[in-house]
Design an enzyme around this catalytic site. Structure first.
Site, PDB file in Angstrom:
ATOM      1  N   SER A  14      -1.910   0.424   4.005  1.00 33.64           N
ATOM      2  CA  SER A  14      -1.493   1.459   4.524  1.00 33.64           C
ATOM      3  C   SER A  14      -0.190   1.218   5.354  1.00 33.64           C
ATOM      4  CB  SER A  14      -2.747   1.920   5.509  1.00 33.64           C
ATOM      5  OG  SER A  14      -3.173   0.902   6.065  1.00 33.64           O
ATOM      6  N   THR A  15       0.678   0.225   5.201  1.00 27.37           N
ATOM      7  CA  THR A  15       1.874   0.206   5.860  1.00 27.37           C
ATOM      8  C   THR A  15       2.908   0.849   5.386  1.00 27.37           C
ATOM      9  OG1 THR A  15       2.196  -1.855   4.347  1.00 27.37           O
ATOM     10  CG2 THR A  15       1.351  -2.459   6.457  1.00 27.37           C
ATOM     11  N   ARG A  16       2.872   1.373   4.203  1.00 30.99           N
ATOM     12  CA  ARG A  16       3.995   2.408   3.512  1.00 30.99           C
ATOM     13  C   ARG A  16       3.249   3.441   2.797  1.00 30.99           C
ATOM     14  NH1 ARG A  16       6.510  -2.027  -0.484  1.00 30.99           N
ATOM     15  NH2 ARG A  16       5.232  -1.356  -2.274  1.00 30.99           N
ATOM     16  N   ASN A  91      -6.877   2.326  -1.059  1.00 34.72           N
ATOM     17  CA  ASN A  91      -5.777   2.835  -1.637  1.00 34.72           C
ATOM     18  C   ASN A  91      -4.617   1.813  -2.177  1.00 34.72           C
ATOM     19  OD1 ASN A  91      -3.071   4.469  -1.281  1.00 34.72           O
ATOM     20  ND2 ASN A  91      -2.692   2.828  -0.221  1.00 34.72           N
ATOM     21  N   SER A 143      -5.569   7.646 -10.393  1.00 36.34           N
ATOM     22  CA  SER A 143      -4.203   8.183 -10.694  1.00 36.34           C
ATOM     23  C   SER A 143      -4.590   9.110 -12.078  1.00 36.34           C
ATOM     24  CB  SER A 143      -3.216   6.888 -11.183  1.00 36.34           C
ATOM     25  OG  SER A 143      -2.005   7.583 -11.887  1.00 36.34           O
ATOM     26  N   TYR A 156      -2.576  -0.781 -15.800  1.00 33.39           N
ATOM     27  CA  TYR A 156      -2.807   0.218 -14.853  1.00 33.39           C
ATOM     28  C   TYR A 156      -3.594   1.203 -15.065  1.00 33.39           C
ATOM     29  CZ  TYR A 156      -1.142   3.408 -10.903  1.00 33.39           C
ATOM     30  OH  TYR A 156      -1.063   3.982  -9.743  1.00 33.39           O
ATOM     31  N   THR A 158      -5.974   1.546 -17.127  1.00 37.70           N
ATOM     32  CA  THR A 158      -7.311   1.089 -17.467  1.00 37.70           C
ATOM     33  C   THR A 158      -8.084   0.841 -15.953  1.00 37.70           C
ATOM     34  OG1 THR A 158      -6.674  -0.300 -19.274  1.00 37.70           O
ATOM     35  CG2 THR A 158      -8.779  -0.927 -18.203  1.00 37.70           C
ATOM     36  N   THR A 159      -7.189   0.152 -14.947  1.00 37.19           N
ATOM     37  CA  THR A 159      -8.197   0.189 -13.500  1.00 37.19           C
ATOM     38  C   THR A 159      -8.176   1.727 -13.078  1.00 37.19           C
ATOM     39  OG1 THR A 159      -5.807  -0.088 -12.455  1.00 37.19           O
ATOM     40  CG2 THR A 159      -6.751  -1.979 -13.205  1.00 37.19           C
TER      41      THR A 159
HETATM   42  P1  NAD Z   1       3.363   1.719  -2.575  1.00 34.84           P
HETATM   43  O1  NAD Z   1       3.607   0.348  -3.537  1.00 34.84           O
HETATM   44  O2  NAD Z   1       4.020   1.934  -1.782  1.00 34.84           O
HETATM   45  O3  NAD Z   1       1.803   1.293  -1.661  1.00 34.84           O
HETATM   46  C1  NAD Z   1       0.966   0.294  -2.063  1.00 34.84           C
HETATM   47  C2  NAD Z   1       0.475  -0.350  -0.909  1.00 34.84           C
HETATM   48  O4  NAD Z   1      -0.645  -1.285  -1.628  1.00 34.84           O
HETATM   49  C3  NAD Z   1       1.534  -1.151  -0.204  1.00 34.84           C
HETATM   50  O5  NAD Z   1       1.305  -0.978   1.075  1.00 34.84           O
HETATM   51  C4  NAD Z   1       1.178  -2.548  -0.824  1.00 34.84           C
HETATM   52  O6  NAD Z   1       1.749  -3.322   0.097  1.00 34.84           O
HETATM   53  C5  NAD Z   1      -0.311  -2.475  -0.881  1.00 34.84           C
HETATM   54  N1  NAD Z   1      -0.816  -3.601  -1.626  1.00 34.84           N
HETATM   55  C6  NAD Z   1      -0.348  -4.063  -2.787  1.00 34.84           C
HETATM   56  N2  NAD Z   1      -1.104  -5.204  -3.173  1.00 34.84           N
HETATM   57  C7  NAD Z   1      -1.858  -5.267  -2.111  1.00 34.84           C
HETATM   58  C8  NAD Z   1      -3.032  -6.361  -2.041  1.00 34.84           C
HETATM   59  N3  NAD Z   1      -3.163  -7.436  -3.168  1.00 34.84           N
HETATM   60  N4  NAD Z   1      -3.556  -6.248  -0.816  1.00 34.84           N
HETATM   61  C9  NAD Z   1      -3.240  -5.381   0.053  1.00 34.84           C
HETATM   62  N5  NAD Z   1      -2.313  -4.527  -0.096  1.00 34.84           N
HETATM   63  C10 NAD Z   1      -1.718  -4.304  -1.215  1.00 34.84           C
HETATM   64  O7  NAD Z   1       2.606   2.695  -3.703  1.00 34.84           O
HETATM   65  P2  NAD Z   1       1.990   4.267  -3.370  1.00 34.84           P
HETATM   66  O8  NAD Z   1       2.657   5.037  -4.235  1.00 34.84           O
HETATM   67  O9  NAD Z   1       1.908   4.597  -1.785  1.00 34.84           O
HETATM   68  O10 NAD Z   1       0.694   3.936  -3.991  1.00 34.84           O
HETATM   69  C11 NAD Z   1      -0.567   3.893  -3.216  1.00 34.84           C
HETATM   70  C12 NAD Z   1      -1.807   4.136  -4.194  1.00 34.84           C
HETATM   71  O11 NAD Z   1      -1.569   5.408  -4.875  1.00 34.84           O
HETATM   72  C13 NAD Z   1      -1.950   3.183  -5.253  1.00 34.84           C
HETATM   73  O12 NAD Z   1      -3.449   2.545  -5.465  1.00 34.84           O
HETATM   74  C14 NAD Z   1      -1.241   3.761  -6.452  1.00 34.84           C
HETATM   75  O13 NAD Z   1      -1.814   3.388  -7.625  1.00 34.84           O
HETATM   76  C15 NAD Z   1      -1.810   5.174  -6.139  1.00 34.84           C
HETATM   77  N6  NAD Z   1      -0.888   6.376  -7.050  1.00 34.84           N
HETATM   78  C16 NAD Z   1       0.549   6.407  -6.674  1.00 34.84           C
HETATM   79  C17 NAD Z   1       1.178   7.332  -7.503  1.00 34.84           C
HETATM   80  C18 NAD Z   1       2.594   7.666  -7.116  1.00 34.84           C
HETATM   81  O14 NAD Z   1       3.375   8.392  -7.766  1.00 34.84           O
HETATM   82  N7  NAD Z   1       3.083   6.807  -6.255  1.00 34.84           N
HETATM   83  C19 NAD Z   1       0.540   8.029  -8.265  1.00 34.84           C
HETATM   84  C20 NAD Z   1      -0.868   7.781  -8.554  1.00 34.84           C
HETATM   85  C21 NAD Z   1      -1.536   6.956  -7.922  1.00 34.84           C
END
Ligand code: NAD
Length: 247
Positions: A14-16, A91, A143, A156, A158-159
Site C-alpha cells: 500500500s505504498t503506492r 493487494n 484482475s 499473471y 493464472t494467479t
Molecule cells: P503497483 O505495482 O503500483 O503496486 C503493487 C504494490 O505491491 C506495490 O506497492 C509493490 O511494492 C507491492 N509489492 C510487490 N511485490 C510485493 C511483495 N513481495 N511484498 C509486498 N508488497 C509487494 O501496481 P498496482 O497497479 O497498484 O497493483 C495493485 C494490485 O492491483 C495488484 O495485485 C495488481 O495485480 C492489481 N491490478 C492492477 C491493475 C492495473 O491496471 N494497474 C489491473 C488489475 C489488477
C-alpha cells in the site's frame, strides 16, 4: 454509511498505486490502517502521511508477502500496536510479462509466490482473530485478465484466476463465522504497473474499453470500501468487476 471507526485494516503493497488509494479510502472512513510494503521506511512514511491527512491511527510495516519470515515479523509489530486485523486487503501483486515460449520457470515462480502464496500467508495470519470475533472482511485484488486471459501474461492471469477460487472457497469456509471474503477485479488502471506499457498498446486497450479510458486507483478503492463497509453485510464469495465495461 461507510463508517469504519473502531476497525483496523491492513492493505498489502500500500505504498503506492491501488493499494495506497485503498488505504486512504479506508482511513477516510475512520479505520485505523496498517500500511505495508517491502521497504519499511517507505511504509512508515506513507503511514505518517495518511495519519496526518485523515486523523486516524496508522502503522507502517515492512512486509514481503512472499517471505513467510517477513510476514511473521510484520505481524509481531502489528500485534504490538493493534489487537488484530478486522479488514484485510490482499493487494500486493507483480507481473513478469513475456510470451509463454520465452517464459522461464523463475518468471512463473516469482509471480505465483507473490500473488498467490503471498495472499495465502497473510490471510493465514488474520483468520483466527476474525473467526473468534465473528466479524471480518477479506478482499482480494484480482484482475480482468484472470477472466479474459491476455497475451504475455500466462503466469499473471493464472494467479488472478486462482485468486477467484481462493476467494470463493474461503468464503464458504468462513461464512458460518461471519467473515466475508470477496474480490475486486480491476480492468486497466493508471498506476506504475500500467505506466510501462507503450503508448500504442495503451491506445489499443482503450479501444476495448466502452468508457474509453483507463480507471483511476480511487475508482477501485471505492469498491473495496463498499465491500469493507456494513453496506456489504450480505455479500460473500463475490467478484466485483471495475473495468469501464470492457468485460
Ligand atoms: P503497483 O505495482 O503500483 O503496486 C503493487 C504494490 O505491491 C506495490 O506497492 C509493490 O511494492 C507491492 N509489492 C510487490 N511485490 C510485493 C511483495 N513481495 N511484498 C509486498 N508488497 C509487494 O501496481 P498496482 O497497479 O497498484 O497493483 C495493485 C494490485 O492491483 C495488484 O495485485 C495488481 O495485480 C492489481 N491490478 C492492477 C491493475 C492495473 O491496471 N494497474 C489491473 C488489475 C489488477
Amino acid at each position: 454509511m461507510f463508517d469504519l471507526k473502531g476497525k483496523t485494516a491492513l492493505v498489502t503493497g500500500s505504498t503506492r498505486g491501488i493499494g495506497r488509494a485503498v488505504a486512504e479510502e479506508l482511513a477516510k472512513a475512520g479505520a485505523s490502517v496498517v500500511v505495508s510494503g517491502r521497504v519499511e521506511e517507505r511504509a512508515q512514511e506513507v503511514a505518517r502521511e495518511i495519519a496526518q491527512k485523515y486523523g486516524v491511527k496508522t502503522l507502517g510495516v515492512g512486509m514481503d508477502v512472499s517471505d513467510p519470515q517477513s510476514v511473521e515479523e510484520a505481524f509481531k509489530k502489528i500485534h504490538s500496536e493493534f489487537e488484530g486485523i478486522d479488514i484485510l486487503v490482499n493487494n500486493a501483486g507483480i507481473t513478469r510479462d513475456t510470451l509463454f515460449l520465452r517464459m522461464k520457470l523463475e518468471d512463473w515462480r516469482q509471480v505465483l509466490e507473490v500473488n498467490l502464496t503471498g495472499t495465502f500467508l497473510v490471510t493465514k495470519q488474520v483468520v483466527r482473530y476474525m473467526t473468534k470475533k465473528r466479524w471480518g472482511r477479506i478482499i482480494n485484488i484480482t484482475s480482468v485478465v484472470g477472466f479474459t486471459g491476455n497475451v504475455g501474461q500466462v503466469n499473471y492471469a493464472t494467479t488472478k484466476a486462482g485468486l477467484v477460487g481462493f476467494t470463493k472457497s474461503l468464503a464458504k469456509e468462513l461464512a458460518p463465522r461471519n467473515v466475508l471474503v470477496n474480490a475486486v477485479a480491476p480492468g486497466f488502471i493508471e498506476t506504475e504497473m500500467t505506466e510501462v506499457l507503450k503508448e500504442e498498446v495503451k491506445e489499443q486497450y482503450k479501444k476495448q474499453i466502452p468508457l474509453g479510458r483507463f480507471g483511476k486507483p480511487e475508482e477501485v478503492a471505492r469498491v473495496v470500501l463498499f465491500l469493507a463497509s456494513p453496506m456489504a453485510d450480505y455479500v460473500t464469495g463475490e467478484v466485483i468487476h471495475v473495468n469501464g465495461g470492457m468485460y
